[in-house]
Design a protein around this motif. Structure first.
Motif, PDB file in Angstrom:
ATOM      1  N   ALA A 200     -19.967   2.197 -25.217  1.00  0.00           N
ATOM      2  CA  ALA A 200     -19.107   1.921 -26.372  1.00  0.00           C
ATOM      3  C   ALA A 200     -19.678   0.824 -27.258  1.00  0.00           C
ATOM      4  N   GLY A 201     -20.543   0.010 -26.715  1.00  0.00           N
ATOM      5  CA  GLY A 201     -21.130  -1.074 -27.504  1.00  0.00           C
ATOM      6  C   GLY A 201     -22.386  -1.612 -26.844  1.00  0.00           C
ATOM      7  N   LYS A 202     -23.549  -1.316 -27.428  1.00  0.00           N
ATOM      8  CA  LYS A 202     -24.820  -1.718 -26.830  1.00  0.00           C
ATOM      9  C   LYS A 202     -24.940  -3.230 -26.663  1.00  0.00           C
ATOM     10  N   ARG A 203     -24.204  -3.981 -27.482  1.00  0.00           N
ATOM     11  CA  ARG A 203     -24.278  -5.439 -27.417  1.00  0.00           C
ATOM     12  C   ARG A 203     -23.163  -6.042 -26.566  1.00  0.00           C
ATOM     13  N   ASP A 204     -22.594  -5.248 -25.699  1.00  0.00           N
ATOM     14  CA  ASP A 204     -21.611  -5.786 -24.752  1.00  0.00           C
ATOM     15  C   ASP A 204     -22.390  -6.443 -23.616  1.00  0.00           C
ATOM     16  N   PHE A 205     -22.801  -7.670 -23.858  1.00  0.00           N
ATOM     17  CA  PHE A 205     -23.676  -8.356 -22.904  1.00  0.00           C
ATOM     18  C   PHE A 205     -22.957  -8.708 -21.607  1.00  0.00           C
ATOM     19  N   GLU A 206     -21.672  -8.958 -21.684  1.00  0.00           N
ATOM     20  CA  GLU A 206     -20.918  -9.240 -20.453  1.00  0.00           C
ATOM     21  C   GLU A 206     -20.979  -8.038 -19.518  1.00  0.00           C
ATOM     22  N   ALA A 207     -20.838  -6.830 -20.095  1.00  0.00           N
ATOM     23  CA  ALA A 207     -20.905  -5.616 -19.272  1.00  0.00           C
ATOM     24  C   ALA A 207     -22.309  -5.440 -18.701  1.00  0.00           C
ATOM     25  N   ARG A 208     -23.319  -5.666 -19.533  1.00  0.00           N
ATOM     26  CA  ARG A 208     -24.700  -5.544 -19.052  1.00  0.00           C
ATOM     27  C   ARG A 208     -24.976  -6.564 -17.949  1.00  0.00           C
ATOM     28  N   PHE A 209     -24.485  -7.776 -18.138  1.00  0.00           N
ATOM     29  CA  PHE A 209     -24.708  -8.833 -17.149  1.00  0.00           C
ATOM     30  C   PHE A 209     -23.999  -8.488 -15.837  1.00  0.00           C
ATOM     31  N   GLY A 210     -22.775  -7.983 -15.940  1.00  0.00           N
ATOM     32  CA  GLY A 210     -22.050  -7.580 -14.734  1.00  0.00           C
ATOM     33  C   GLY A 210     -22.755  -6.445 -14.022  1.00  0.00           C
ATOM     34  N   ARG A 211     -23.235  -5.481 -14.807  1.00  0.00           N
ATOM     35  CA  ARG A 211     -23.942  -4.342 -14.224  1.00  0.00           C
ATOM     36  C   ARG A 211     -25.195  -4.810 -13.489  1.00  0.00           C
ATOM     37  N   ALA A 212     -25.923  -5.739 -14.100  1.00  0.00           N
ATOM     38  CA  ALA A 212     -27.150  -6.244 -13.485  1.00  0.00           C
ATOM     39  C   ALA A 212     -26.854  -6.936 -12.161  1.00  0.00           C
ATOM     40  N   ARG A 213     -25.776  -7.700 -12.110  1.00  0.00           N
ATOM     41  CA  ARG A 213     -25.442  -8.421 -10.869  1.00  0.00           C
ATOM     42  C   ARG A 213     -25.044  -7.457  -9.751  1.00  0.00           C
ATOM     43  N   VAL A 214     -24.331  -6.402 -10.090  1.00  0.00           N
ATOM     44  CA  VAL A 214     -23.965  -5.418  -9.065  1.00  0.00           C
ATOM     45  C   VAL A 214     -25.204  -4.680  -8.572  1.00  0.00           C
ATOM     46  N   LEU A 215     -26.106  -4.337  -9.485  1.00  0.00           N
ATOM     47  CA  LEU A 215     -27.354  -3.681  -9.101  1.00  0.00           C
ATOM     48  C   LEU A 215     -28.184  -4.570  -8.178  1.00  0.00           C
ATOM     49  N   ALA A 216     -28.233  -5.862  -8.497  1.00  0.00           N
ATOM     50  CA  ALA A 216     -28.997  -6.796  -7.657  1.00  0.00           C
ATOM     51  C   ALA A 216     -28.413  -6.855  -6.249  1.00  0.00           C
ATOM     52  N   ALA A 217     -27.093  -6.859  -6.158  1.00  0.00           N
ATOM     53  CA  ALA A 217     -26.454  -6.905  -4.838  1.00  0.00           C
ATOM     54  C   ALA A 217     -26.762  -5.662  -4.026  1.00  0.00           C
ATOM     55  N   GLN A 218     -27.079  -4.556  -4.722  1.00  0.00           N
ATOM     56  CA  GLN A 218     -27.466  -3.319  -4.033  1.00  0.00           C
ATOM     57  C   GLN A 218     -28.960  -3.285  -3.730  1.00  0.00           C
ATOM     58  N   ARG A 219     -29.650  -4.372  -4.008  1.00  0.00           N
ATOM     59  CA  ARG A 219     -31.096  -4.481  -3.816  1.00  0.00           C
ATOM     60  C   ARG A 219     -31.863  -3.560  -4.765  1.00  0.00           C
ATOM     61  N   ARG A 220     -31.245  -3.177  -5.854  1.00  0.00           N
ATOM     62  CA  ARG A 220     -31.922  -2.384  -6.887  1.00  0.00           C
ATOM     63  C   ARG A 220     -32.516  -3.377  -7.887  1.00  0.00           C
ATOM     64  N   TRP A 221     -33.523  -4.098  -7.413  1.00  0.00           N
ATOM     65  CA  TRP A 221     -34.043  -5.258  -8.138  1.00  0.00           C
ATOM     66  C   TRP A 221     -34.576  -4.891  -9.522  1.00  0.00           C
ATOM     67  N   THR A 222     -35.393  -3.858  -9.592  1.00  0.00           N
ATOM     68  CA  THR A 222     -36.005  -3.533 -10.884  1.00  0.00           C
ATOM     69  C   THR A 222     -34.963  -3.013 -11.872  1.00  0.00           C
ATOM     70  N   ASP A 223     -33.989  -2.251 -11.374  1.00  0.00           N
ATOM     71  CA  ASP A 223     -32.920  -1.786 -12.262  1.00  0.00           C
ATOM     72  C   ASP A 223     -32.131  -2.971 -12.818  1.00  0.00           C
ATOM     73  N   ALA A 224     -31.870  -3.951 -11.956  1.00  0.00           N
ATOM     74  CA  ALA A 224     -31.131  -5.137 -12.389  1.00  0.00           C
ATOM     75  C   ALA A 224     -31.919  -5.908 -13.446  1.00  0.00           C
ATOM     76  N   MET A 225     -33.219  -6.084 -13.206  1.00  0.00           N
ATOM     77  CA  MET A 225     -34.032  -6.831 -14.170  1.00  0.00           C
ATOM     78  C   MET A 225     -34.193  -6.065 -15.481  1.00  0.00           C
ATOM     79  N   ASP A 226     -34.267  -4.742 -15.397  1.00  0.00           N
ATOM     80  CA  ASP A 226     -34.336  -3.935 -16.620  1.00  0.00           C
ATOM     81  C   ASP A 226     -33.085  -4.152 -17.468  1.00  0.00           C
ATOM     82  N   GLU A 227     -31.934  -4.234 -16.817  1.00  0.00           N
ATOM     83  CA  GLU A 227     -30.683  -4.463 -17.552  1.00  0.00           C
ATOM     84  C   GLU A 227     -30.662  -5.848 -18.191  1.00  0.00           C
TER      85      GLU A 227
END
Length: 299
Positions: free
Chosen positions: A213-240
């Motif tokens: 809904a909004g590419k500049r929703d950085f809070e959503a991107r930041f939240g997504r990255a943290r959840v990915l990191a907790a899943q050990r999806r390191w590169t996906d998290a860093m890409d986000e």
């Protein structure tokens, strides 16, 4: 034969090469010579019965790995031993030449069993053994912040967040002045945030909807990255996190950059294993993503 990606490269290639030679075949679906040498390599892996391991990397899909090895044409084969490239060749060489190449490096037939026994006797500690070793170092010398940091890091990588938080508590007051401790605190925060979101798949789906809904929703991107990191999806998290940095380098007081660095610090090779020669000092994934961060931040 194993297909390797940047996500499993550390395990399937670097770690595996500590116990047996690993031959990495860089190929692509459109490459004619690759279709010739590929079956030959698979045949020889079977025939050599464990004397070497064959790993195939699709250079189109894994361009970061191809770049890390300086691949300029395919097929290119690189042999790794003890975490380091030791030899290689390009092109669809004939079977006789392949055998000559392998026989220069792999253990002779009949000696493999003896080598396996020796390796078992001198095998590195498993993950639980490493944790016990690090815990002993902390108990023996509680003021050794480096040992404590390595212990906390190992606990986080093992998914033992509560234990990591407890072990980290004695040095929490030093976070402001020590980069590695700051990174560990951020990593703990990421894991706890992810736990607070409940089901990871649903959480990511929710963040995806907000980002759509909004590419500049950085809070959503930041939240997504943290959840990915907790899943050990390191590169996906860093890409986000890079998606945030490319749009706003200083967003939220550098929160994205700091989280990115925290992930790099968390996944870089443990100092103890590097010192013991078990793994190389530079991990290809860490090196690649450090370069990507520099390129975005300095652009």
């Amino acid at each position: 034969m194993i297909d390797a990606t940047i996500e499993n490269f550390e395990t399937e290639v670097i770690a595996a090469s500590m116990t047996q030679p690993v031959l990495v075949d860089f190929w692509a679906p459109w490459c004619g010579p690759c279709k010739t040498i590929g079956p030959l390599l698979e045949k020889l892996e079977t025939e050599y019965a464990g004397r070497f391991k064959l790993v195939k990397i699709n250079s189109d899909d894994e361009q970061q790995l191809a770049a890390a090895f300086g691949i300029r044409s395919i097929p290119t084969c690189i042999l790794l031993m003890n975490g380091q490239p030791v030899d290689g060749f390009m092109g669809a060489v004939p079977e006789g030449q392949l055998r000559q190449f392998l026989d220069k490096h792999v253990p002779p037939a009949g000696e493999q069993d003896e080598e396996v026994i020796e390796e078992e006797e001198a095998a590195p500690l498993d993950a639980e053994g490493q944790l016990e070793k690090l815990q002993h170092a902390v108990v023996t010398n509680p003021s050794d912040d480096d040992a404590r940091a390595e212990y906390v890091k190992a606990l986080l990588l093992a998914g033992r967040v509560a234990d990591a938080k407890t072990a980290f508590a004695p040095v929490a007051s030093k976070v402001a002045g020590v980069r590695v401790l700051d990174s560990l605190q951020l990593a703990i925060d990421m894991m706890e945030f992810a736990a607070s979101q409940g089901d990871a798949a649903k959480a990511i789906a929710g963040f995806d909807a907000k980002i759509a809904a909004g590419k500049r929703d950085f809070e959503a991107r930041f939240g997504r990255a943290r959840v990915l990191a907790a899943q050990r999806r390191w590169t996906d998290a860093m890409d986000e996190l890079l998606e945030i940095l490319m749009r706003d380098k200083a967003w939220n007081e550098d929160a994205a950059r700091k989280a990115y660095i925290a992930i790099l610090d968390l996944i870089e090779p443990p100092k103890a294993k590097v010192a013991e020669g078990q793994i190389p000092a530079e991990d290809p994934t860490v090196a690649t993503y450090r370069r990507r961060l520099s390129s975005v931040v300095l652009s």
